[in-house]
Design a protein around this motif. Structure first.
Motif, short mmCIF file in Angstrom:
data_model
loop_
_atom_site.label_atom_id
_atom_site.label_comp_id
_atom_site.label_asym_id
_atom_site.label_seq_id
_atom_site.Cartn_x
_atom_site.Cartn_y
_atom_site.Cartn_z
N MET A 39 -41.82 -70.49 -105.74
CA MET A 39 -42.71 -71.61 -105.43
C MET A 39 -42.79 -72.60 -106.60
SD MET A 39 -43.56 -71.12 -102.34
CE MET A 39 -44.90 -72.25 -102.04
N ASP A 40 -42.52 -72.13 -107.82
CA ASP A 40 -42.64 -73.03 -108.97
C ASP A 40 -41.33 -73.23 -109.74
OD1 ASP A 40 -42.59 -70.46 -109.90
OD2 ASP A 40 -44.51 -70.54 -110.95
N TYR A 41 -40.23 -72.84 -109.19
CA TYR A 41 -38.93 -73.08 -109.82
C TYR A 41 -37.84 -73.02 -108.77
CZ TYR A 41 -38.24 -68.10 -109.24
OH TYR A 41 -38.12 -66.85 -108.69
N PRO A 42 -36.78 -73.75 -108.90
CA PRO A 42 -36.55 -74.85 -109.83
C PRO A 42 -37.11 -76.13 -109.23
CG PRO A 42 -34.62 -74.59 -108.44
CD PRO A 42 -35.64 -73.58 -107.97
N ASN A 43 -37.02 -77.25 -109.96
CA ASN A 43 -37.40 -78.47 -109.26
C ASN A 43 -36.16 -79.03 -108.56
OD1 ASN A 43 -36.19 -80.62 -110.79
ND2 ASN A 43 -37.68 -80.16 -112.40
N LEU A 44 -36.44 -79.74 -107.49
CA LEU A 44 -35.39 -80.22 -106.59
C LEU A 44 -34.36 -81.11 -107.30
CD1 LEU A 44 -36.31 -79.16 -103.84
CD2 LEU A 44 -36.35 -81.50 -103.03
N GLU A 45 -34.87 -81.91 -108.25
CA GLU A 45 -33.98 -82.85 -108.95
C GLU A 45 -32.94 -82.07 -109.75
OE1 GLU A 45 -37.43 -83.16 -109.08
OE2 GLU A 45 -37.24 -84.61 -107.42
N ASP A 46 -33.38 -80.98 -110.41
CA ASP A 46 -32.43 -80.19 -111.21
C ASP A 46 -31.40 -79.52 -110.29
OD1 ASP A 46 -33.84 -80.93 -113.41
OD2 ASP A 46 -34.93 -79.02 -113.62
N TYR A 47 -31.88 -79.05 -109.15
CA TYR A 47 -30.96 -78.40 -108.20
C TYR A 47 -29.92 -79.41 -107.73
CZ TYR A 47 -29.65 -74.69 -104.94
OH TYR A 47 -28.97 -73.69 -104.27
N LYS A 48 -30.40 -80.61 -107.41
CA LYS A 48 -29.49 -81.66 -106.93
C LYS A 48 -28.50 -82.07 -108.03
CE LYS A 48 -29.34 -86.35 -105.00
NZ LYS A 48 -27.90 -86.34 -105.12
N ALA A 49 -29.02 -82.16 -109.27
CA ALA A 49 -28.13 -82.55 -110.38
C ALA A 49 -26.99 -81.55 -110.52
CB ALA A 49 -28.93 -82.65 -111.68
N ALA A 50 -27.29 -80.26 -110.34
CA ALA A 50 -26.23 -79.24 -110.44
C ALA A 50 -25.23 -79.42 -109.30
CB ALA A 50 -26.84 -77.84 -110.42
N MET A 51 -25.73 -79.63 -108.09
CA MET A 51 -24.82 -79.84 -106.94
C MET A 51 -23.91 -81.03 -107.20
SD MET A 51 -27.06 -79.10 -103.49
CE MET A 51 -27.21 -80.81 -103.28
N ASP A 52 -24.50 -82.11 -107.68
CA ASP A 52 -23.71 -83.33 -107.94
C ASP A 52 -22.64 -83.07 -109.01
OD1 ASP A 52 -25.20 -84.64 -106.06
OD2 ASP A 52 -26.49 -85.68 -107.50
N SER A 53 -23.02 -82.32 -110.06
CA SER A 53 -22.05 -82.05 -111.14
C SER A 53 -20.88 -81.24 -110.61
CB SER A 53 -22.68 -81.26 -112.27
OG SER A 53 -23.83 -81.88 -112.72
N PHE A 54 -21.15 -80.23 -109.77
CA PHE A 54 -20.05 -79.40 -109.25
C PHE A 54 -19.16 -80.24 -108.33
CE2 PHE A 54 -23.35 -75.82 -109.71
CZ PHE A 54 -23.09 -75.74 -111.07
N ALA A 55 -19.78 -81.06 -107.50
CA ALA A 55 -18.99 -81.90 -106.59
C ALA A 55 -18.12 -82.86 -107.40
CB ALA A 55 -19.91 -82.66 -105.65
N ALA A 56 -18.70 -83.41 -108.49
CA ALA A 56 -17.93 -84.35 -109.31
C ALA A 56 -16.76 -83.66 -110.02
CB ALA A 56 -18.86 -85.00 -110.35
N ALA A 57 -16.89 -82.34 -110.22
CA ALA A 57 -15.78 -81.59 -110.86
C ALA A 57 -14.69 -81.25 -109.84
CB ALA A 57 -16.32 -80.32 -111.51
#
Ligand code: XIL
Length: 378
Positions: A241-259
Motif C-alpha cells: 500500500m505504501d511502495y512503490p510509487n507509480l512514477e518510479d514504477y513507470k520510470a523503470a518500465m520506460d527505461s527497459f523499453a528504451a533499452a
C-alpha cells in the motif's frame, strides 16, 4: 366467455416474452482475458493443487479469466533436479499439459536463482564449493535438460532471477561468487542453444530502485552487445500500500523499453497489510518474527481499506493499460487470496488480501474495474 377470450389473447401476447425469458441464455460476462486481449496477456501462477486439478474452483477461474500461466514452484531447480542428475518432471509435465490443453501462453520459472536451489548444486562430496568449471557445467546441464524437454511448448523462460541487490550491485549468490558475473550471459546462451525460438527474460523485484533499474538496463545492453537473446525484463510486482510509487514504477518500465526489450509484469500482488520493514523486497529467506499488530484484518478487510486497496490496484492496471505498447504480459502471483504466499511473507501466519479473487474465488470489485478500464481503451 368474453373474459376467457380476453385472457387467452393476453396469454398469447405474453408468450414471446415468457418464451424469451425461459430459453434465453445468460449473456456471458466479459472476462479479464477478453477485455485485455490486444493489450497484453493476463496470467496467473499455478500451485500444485491447481496443476493437478484438485482445486476445482481455482481451475475454473484460471481457465475462464486468464490466458497465460506460470508454475509457482514446480519448475524451480530444487523440484526439477533434487539430486545431481536426477530429474523429476512429474508436476512440471502436468503443468505444461494444462497450459497447452487450455491454449495458454506458458512461461517457465525459473532456470537460475539463488533460492529454492538444492545445496548439491554448489558443493562437492565433502561440502566444499565446486570450481567455476564444475558449476558452469552443472548450470549448462540443468538449463539444457529442462529447456530441451519443453522446447516449442514453454514459450518463454525466466532465465535468471534476482541476480542483483537493490543498489544495483551483484547479489553475493553462489553463482556470482563461484563463476563471477559471466554466469548471467552463460545462462542466456545455454537457454538459447536449447530452444532458439523461446523468449528469454531477466526477472527481479524492486526494479523501481534507480540503482537496480540502471544496472538491469546495462545488463540488457551488454547481453545484446554480446549477440545474446533477451526479449524482456520481468518486473516482479510484489507491491504494497505504501511502495512503490507509480512514477518510479513507470520510470523503470520506460527505461527497459528504451533499452530495446519488452516488459512483463510478473508476480503481481498488492498486500493490504502494514509493511513490517522498509524496502520489504521479495527475497524469500528474509522473514520477520510474527507480531500481532502486523496482522490486523483476520476477520476481513474494513471497507475503507478495501476501497483504498481497489483504488491502488486500479491505478497500477491503468498504468499497465496506458503503457500496453511496452507490456507483453501481466501475471498475478496466484488466483485467490487464500493461495497467496503473502500470507506468510515477509511474516508467516498473517491474513492478507493481495489478489483479484477472494477466499471464495469470487471476483473482487477490482475485476470489473479493470475490465471497464480496458474497454475504455479499446
Ligand atoms: C515464492 C512462492 O510463491 C512460494 O510458494 C515459495 O514458498 C517461495 O517462493 N520471487 C520469485 C518467486 O521469483 O518464485 C517466489 O515465489 C516469490 C519471490
Amino acid at each position: 366467455m368474453k373474459l376467457i377470450k380476453q385472457l387467452l389473447i393476453m396469454m398469447l401476447l405474453c408468450l414471446p416474452f415468457l418464451n424469451c425469458t425461459s430459453t434465453k441464455k445468460e449473456e456471458p460476462k466479459t472476462t479479464l482475458k477478453d477485455a485485455l486481449s490486444g493489450k497484453f496477456l493476463i496470467g496467473t501462477a499455478m500451485n500444485s493443487s491447481q496443476i493437478w486439478g484438485k482445486d476445482t474452483l481455482g481451475v475454473k477461474v484460471i481457465t475462464q479469466q486468464f490466458d497465460a500461466v506460470v508454475a509457482e514452484n514446480c519448475m524451480k531447480s530444487m523440484h526439477l533436479q533434487p539430486k545431481d542428475g536426477e530429474f523429476d518432471f512429474k508436476d512440471a509435465d502436468q503443468f505444461v499439459d494444462f497450459g497447452e490443453r487450455n491454449n495458454m501462453f506458458i512461461t517457465g520459472h525459473c532456470l537460475i536463482w539463488h533460492s529454492q536451489v538444492p545445496a548439491w548444486f554448489f558443493t562437492d562430496t565433502v561440502g566444499k564449493d565446486v570450481s567455476k568449471e564444475i558449476l558452469t557445467e552443472r548450470m549448462k546441464n540443468h538449463i539444457t535438460t529442462v529447456v530441451s524437454r519443453y522446447k516449442g511448448r514453454v514459450k518463454g523462460w525466466d532465465v535468471v532471477n534476482e541476480a542483483l541487490n537493490d543498489d544495483g550491485t551483484y547479489r553475493n549468490s553462489k553463482f556470482y561468487t563461484i563463476i563471477g558475473k559471466d554466469f548471467i550471459p552463460l545462462a542466456f546462451k545455454f537457454a538459447h542453444d536449447a530452444d532458439p525460438d523461446a523468449e528469454l527474460y531477466y526477472n527481479d523485484y524492486n526494479e523501481w530502485y534507480a540503482g537496480k533499474r540502471d544496472s538491469i538496463v546495462k545488463m540488457v545492453i551488454q547481453l545484446k552487445d554480446q549477440g545474446l537473446r533477451i526479449d524482456a525484463v520481468g518486473m516482479q510486482g510484489h507491491i504494497g500500500m505504501d511502495y512503490p510509487n507509480l512514477e518510479d514504477y513507470k520510470a523503470a518500465m520506460d527505461s527497459f523499453a528504451a533499452a530495446g526489450v519488452k516488459v512483463m509484469v510478473t508476480e503481481l500482488e498488492l498486500s493490504a497489510l502494514p509493511t513490517p520493514r522498509p524496502n520489504v523486497g521479495a527475497n524469500i529467506s528474509d522473514i520477520e518474527i510474527y507480531r500481532k499488530e502486523m496482522n490486523p484484518y483476520t476477520d476481513g478487510l474494513p471497507d475503507s481499506v478495501a476501497t483504498a486497496w481497489t483504488n491502488r490496484m486500479a491505478s497500477f492496471f491503468k498504468l499497465f493499460i496506458d503503457n500496453s505498447d511496452k507490456i507483453e504480459r501481466v501475471t498475478l502471483w496466484g488466483v485467490s487470496d487464500a493461495d497467496s504466499w503473502k500470507n506468510d511473507f515477509p511474516m508467516p501466519g498473517r491474513t492478507d488480501y493481495p489478489l483479484l479473487f477472494d477466499r471464495n474465488h469470487q471476483p473482487k470489485t477490482i475485476v470489473s474495474t479493470i475490465i471497464q478500464e480496458a474497454k475504455k481503451n479499446k
